[in-house]
Design a protein around this motif. Structure first.
Motif, PDB file in Angstrom:
ATOM      1  N   LYS A 161       0.850  -1.197   0.000  1.00  0.00           N
ATOM      2  CA  LYS A 161       0.000   0.000   0.000  1.00  0.00           C
ATOM      3  C   LYS A 161       0.881   1.241   0.000  1.00  0.00           C
ATOM      4  CE  LYS A 161      -3.484   2.408   2.658  1.00  0.00           C
ATOM      5  NZ  LYS A 161      -4.173   2.516   3.919  1.00  0.00           N
ATOM      6  N   TYR A 162       0.630   2.131  -0.938  1.00  0.00           N
ATOM      7  CA  TYR A 162       1.356   3.387  -1.028  1.00  0.00           C
ATOM      8  C   TYR A 162       0.392   4.535  -0.747  1.00  0.00           C
ATOM      9  CZ  TYR A 162       5.012   0.679  -3.229  1.00  0.00           C
ATOM     10  OH  TYR A 162       5.985  -0.249  -3.480  1.00  0.00           O
ATOM     11  N   VAL A 163       0.828   5.460   0.099  1.00  0.00           N
ATOM     12  CA  VAL A 163       0.013   6.623   0.419  1.00  0.00           C
ATOM     13  C   VAL A 163       0.500   7.786  -0.442  1.00  0.00           C
ATOM     14  CG1 VAL A 163      -0.660   8.229   2.247  1.00  0.00           C
ATOM     15  CG2 VAL A 163      -0.332   5.810   2.764  1.00  0.00           C
TER      16      VAL A 163
ATOM     17  N   THR B 179      -1.681  10.694  -0.894  1.00  0.00           N
ATOM     18  CA  THR B 179      -2.456  11.898  -0.573  1.00  0.00           C
ATOM     19  C   THR B 179      -2.235  12.283   0.878  1.00  0.00           C
ATOM     20  OG1 THR B 179      -4.421  10.637   0.042  1.00  0.00           O
ATOM     21  CG2 THR B 179      -4.251  11.331  -2.251  1.00  0.00           C
ATOM     22  N   ILE B 180      -2.363  13.553   1.162  1.00  0.00           N
ATOM     23  CA  ILE B 180      -2.197  14.064   2.533  1.00  0.00           C
ATOM     24  C   ILE B 180      -3.332  13.598   3.424  1.00  0.00           C
ATOM     25  CG2 ILE B 180      -2.165  16.192   3.910  1.00  0.00           C
ATOM     26  CD1 ILE B 180      -0.710  17.530   1.625  1.00  0.00           C
TER      27      ILE B 180
ATOM     28  N   ASP C  77      -4.883  10.813   3.572  1.00  0.00           N
ATOM     29  CA  ASP C  77      -4.762   9.432   4.027  1.00  0.00           C
ATOM     30  C   ASP C  77      -3.604   9.210   4.989  1.00  0.00           C
ATOM     31  OD1 ASP C  77      -6.912   8.805   2.430  1.00  0.00           O
ATOM     32  OD2 ASP C  77      -5.661   8.226   0.725  1.00  0.00           O
ATOM     33  N   ASP C  78      -2.747  10.188   5.156  1.00  0.00           N
ATOM     34  CA  ASP C  78      -1.582  10.060   6.027  1.00  0.00           C
ATOM     35  C   ASP C  78      -1.844  10.792   7.344  1.00  0.00           C
ATOM     36  OD1 ASP C  78       0.867   9.633   7.111  1.00  0.00           O
ATOM     37  OD2 ASP C  78       2.006  10.439   5.430  1.00  0.00           O
ATOM     38  N   ASP C  79      -1.736  10.089   8.460  1.00  0.00           N
ATOM     39  CA  ASP C  79      -2.020  10.680   9.775  1.00  0.00           C
ATOM     40  C   ASP C  79      -0.858  11.488  10.336  1.00  0.00           C
ATOM     41  OD1 ASP C  79      -4.504   9.503   9.718  1.00  0.00           O
ATOM     42  OD2 ASP C  79      -3.868   7.719  10.816  1.00  0.00           O
ATOM     43  N   THR C  80       0.309  11.442   9.713  1.00  0.00           N
ATOM     44  CA  THR C  80       1.465  12.147  10.256  1.00  0.00           C
ATOM     45  C   THR C  80       1.707  13.504   9.600  1.00  0.00           C
ATOM     46  OG1 THR C  80       2.947  11.039   8.694  1.00  0.00           O
ATOM     47  CG2 THR C  80       2.607   9.984  10.849  1.00  0.00           C
ATOM     48  N   ILE C  81       0.943  13.826   8.549  1.00  0.00           N
ATOM     49  CA  ILE C  81       1.116  15.093   7.841  1.00  0.00           C
ATOM     50  C   ILE C  81      -0.087  15.987   8.116  1.00  0.00           C
ATOM     51  CG2 ILE C  81       1.361  16.209   5.603  1.00  0.00           C
ATOM     52  CD1 ILE C  81       2.614  13.598   4.592  1.00  0.00           C
TER      53      ILE C  81
END
Length: 87
Positions: A4-6, A8-9, A11-15
């Motif tokens: 799985k590649y993220v 988008t911003i 979908d990422d909880d760290t950004i």
């Protein structure tokens, strides 16, 4: 290999997307209340010159007005620009 590649911003909880400093100053200033660059700088954690630059830009956009006045802080008298949010 990663399955799985993220990309988008959202979908990422760290950004996290933050407001720039000028928008942050504008949001923090209440309408029809006066402030000066040193108070703004102290509240957002930058230097007075940087706060004054952003307040100046907001004045050019027409959402803030300013006037020059003598301000007393303790026993000192200082000539300062007083800013007021109008919109």
């Amino acid at each position: 290999m990663k399955k799985k590649y993220v990309i988008t911003i959202d979908d990422d909880d760290t950004i996290f997307v933050e407001l720039n400093l000028k928008d942050k100053i504008y949001d923090m200033m209440p309408i029809n209340k006066e402030t000066m660059a040193s108070l703004v700088a102290k509240s957002i954690g930058c230097n007075k010159r940087r706060a004054l630059i952003h307040l100046d830009e907001l004045e050019k956009e027409g959402v803030v007005t300013s006037r020059k006045s003598k301000v007393r802080m303790g026993k000192a008298h200082v000539n300062a620009r007083i800013f007021k949010r109008i919109k």
